[in-house]
Design a protein around this motif. Structure first.
Motif: not given
Length: 611
Positions: A508-527
């Motif tokens: 679940r957490m690993s899947s969440t990390l992917d979702a965060l990078r897809a939705d909140l990501g900007a290059g290597p960064h996160l909002y």
């Protein structure tokens, strides 16, 4: 009067810093935020732009009045200028293993090195503030101009010059300052400023020194003593770094971050300031400007993880002693944030000054102190648990206090709160509940270890209830992620902290990390959270937290690659702000930001320990 150079500093060649023309300030006199380097002495922090101007220096403490505050008010804020007359290029580095800055200015006629230090004493920090700007001629001849121009402290006071039998002093409300130079005949006194002209030759040494006290007599050290203080300060920093133990990846960034974090530790109390500045905008549109010159419990929790790992004893004990005594003083319920000396933080007030590049508001105080943030319970127990895990013992009074706080956590976790991001709308934020879960889990561990008294059955029961609640209400199968709060399909990057806390390091957490990078990501960064891209820059701590979370979820190669990408976030001397614009790399928010540097350091530790 000049003297020959006694020693050449050993310069640390960091990530950048090749000679380059200095970018001009904008038409209103503001420098780019990426242009600043920081020096500190455990009491205050000065920000020095690439053109040699100190635009920020509160005195005598870092949360005090910004006597030099041109960073937020170019016209009336005040600054300390020192640069060549005419065009020049700049190359700068910190002296190796120190927070002393060496800047080389090169002009058509020659070159000169300026070494900037907030001096320390023989036995630690000085009882007065002492800024030393050593000027060494390298080649040819260079004319420099300097000015010490106190400001209005956010338009609250008027500075003036007072003549004494020992020469002129500058007064700014209760602060008294004096300028120390070797060549007295080059000094000119105005009604609100003191100007100095310098001309260098090969091997010459001159000095621009500023000493200050607040509401006490002013000690006037000879200029030679201020100059000698630069060498002593270098030696003191090198000795401090001698106790630093790190043999892992990203060595340069880790060491520089640790030195910057040391600047943000308030030596008198042991607390850590969140950032050295106030009111630098998180958004170019303005409106999201905060005063970060206070101590967040959260930052102390992350700081101790790093400080223990590096073998730094005094800072770890100082931080936990400050925190526990402060909570006892105002508790038992912990506040989110305190002043550096342990007082409650005043409510925010707007000041009538323009702000950096006219982006307001300019704020003193902080509204977060009045908020309920459940995460603070977890932060407190994480700090204490780490202290015990490193071979230390709690006193009886602390044990009783923590038992009370654990009982409070059981009562409070079901309440809505403002969340980690200090938002105006109270909700049942997922990570807030997990902060309470962490507090109770750690409380049980401490009770089992005989460190805190009481029956831990209730704490176990409520921790299990929180876990069940989060798993039932905060997981979205449709999103494949833990959501921001129940009923929402939006995401919150702070969930990665609970890979770090150990709540979930599985699918679940690993899947969440992917979702965060897809939705909140900007290059290597996160909002920080869904929709933040319309309001602010990417939050640098989140980017480094992602490195730690990937590692703990078994994705070590991805974590290493991401960490390598993030190394470009710092400026030429390794400094990180709170946020940056992912399109331009421009810094946003207050700086240097403790949370950004702490997240970098802890990410490096996590990856290193993963092997």
């Amino acid at each position: 009067m000049t003297s020959s150079v006694a020693r050449r500093p050993h310069l640390h060649w960091g990530a950048g810093g090749a000679p380059a023309p200095v970018a001009e300030r904008d038409d209103d006199g503001y420098a780019d935020l990426r242009s600043y380097a920081a020096i500190g002495d455990g009491r205050t922090v000065a920000l020095i732009a690439r053109d040699g101007r100190i635009d920020w220096l509160p005195l005598p403490e870092m949360d005090g009045a910004p006597v030099f505050g041109a960073l937020l008010d170019a016209d009336n804020g005040g600054c300390i200028e020192l640069c060549p007359v005419g065009p020049f290029t700049v190359e700068r580095r910190y002296v190796e293993h120190t927070n002393v800055l060496a800047t080389t200015f090169t002009t058509e006629s020659g070159s000169v090195r300026v070494t900037d230090a907030l001096n320390s004493g023989i036995a630690g920090r000085l009882p007065w503030s002492e800024l030393a700007r050593r000027i060494e001629g390298l080649t040819g001849s260079v004319r420099l101009r300097a000015a010490v121009r106190p400001g209005t402290c956010l338009n609250t006071v008027a500075p003036w010059v007072h003549q004494t039998t020992h020469g002129p002093v500058l007064r700014v409300d209760g602060v008294t300052l004096a300028v120390r130079t070797i060549a007295e005949d080059d000094v000119r006194v105005g009604d609100r400023r003191i100007d100095v002209d310098f001309t260098t030759t090969p091997g010459s040494r001159q000095l621009l020194g500023v000493v200050a006290t607040e509401r006490e007599p002013l000690f006037l050290p000879p200029a030679a003593a201020v100059d000698a203080g630069v060498d002593r300060t270098i030696d003191n920093w090198v000795a401090w770094m001698g106790a630093f133990s790190w043999d892992g990846p990203w060595d340069t960034a880790v060491r520089r971050s640790t030195l910057l974090l040391k600047q943000l530790i308030h030596a008198a109390s042991g607390s850590m300031v969140a950032a050295a500045t106030s009111s630098l905008p998180e958004s170019p549109a303005g409106g999201k400007n905060w005063d970060y010159r206070y101590a967040w419990v959260r930052d102390s929790a992350y700081a101790l993880t790093a400080l223990f790992r590096f073998g730094l004893r005094e800072e770890t004990h100082g931080a936990i002693s400050w925190l526990l005594s402060t909570i006892r003083r105002h508790g038992p319920e912990p506040q989110v944030v305190y002043s550096l000396d342990g007082r409650l933080v005043p409510a925010a007030e707007h000041r009538d000054v323009p702000g950096w590049r006219g982006i307001g508001p300019v704020v003193s105080g902080n509204q977060a102190a009045a908020q309920l943030q459940l995460g603070v319970f977890g932060d407190l127990f994480a700090i204490v648990s780490l202290y015990v895990e490193n071979g230390n013992v709690l006193d009886a009074e602390t044990g009783r206090l923590l038992a009370q706080v654990a009982d409070l956590t059981c009562d409070r976790w079901q309440a809505k709160d403002s969340g980690m991001w200090e938002l105006p709308e109270a909700r049942h934020y997922t990570t807030s509940k997990l902060g309470a879960w962490m507090a109770l889990t750690k409380a049980v561990e401490l009770a089992d270890a005989g460190q805190i008294p009481g029956d831990d059955a209730r704490w176990r029961s409520e921790a299990a209830r929180i876990r069940s609640w989060v798993e039932e209400h905060c997981w979205s199968a449709e999103r494949g992620a833990y959501v921001w709060y129940p009923g929402s399909d939006q995401l919150d990057a702070s969930i990665v902290l609970h890979a770090i806390s150990g709540f979930d390091r599985g699918e679940r957490m690993s899947s969440t990390l992917d979702a965060l990078r897809a939705d909140l990501g900007a290059g290597p960064h996160l909002y920080r959270y869904s929709g933040a891209d319309k309001e602010e820059g990417v939050f640098l701590a989140c980017s480094f937290w992602m490195v730690s979370a990937l590692t703990l979820c078994g994705r070590v190669d991805e974590a290493r690659d991401l960490m390598d990408e993030l190394m470009s976030a710092a400026n030429d001397v390794g400094l990180l702000a709170e946020m940056l614009d992912p399109a331009t790399g421009d810094f946003l928010g207050n700086l240097p930001q403790a949370l950004s540097h702490l997240a970098l350091v802890n990410a490096a530790i996590t990856v290193s320990e993963a092997g």
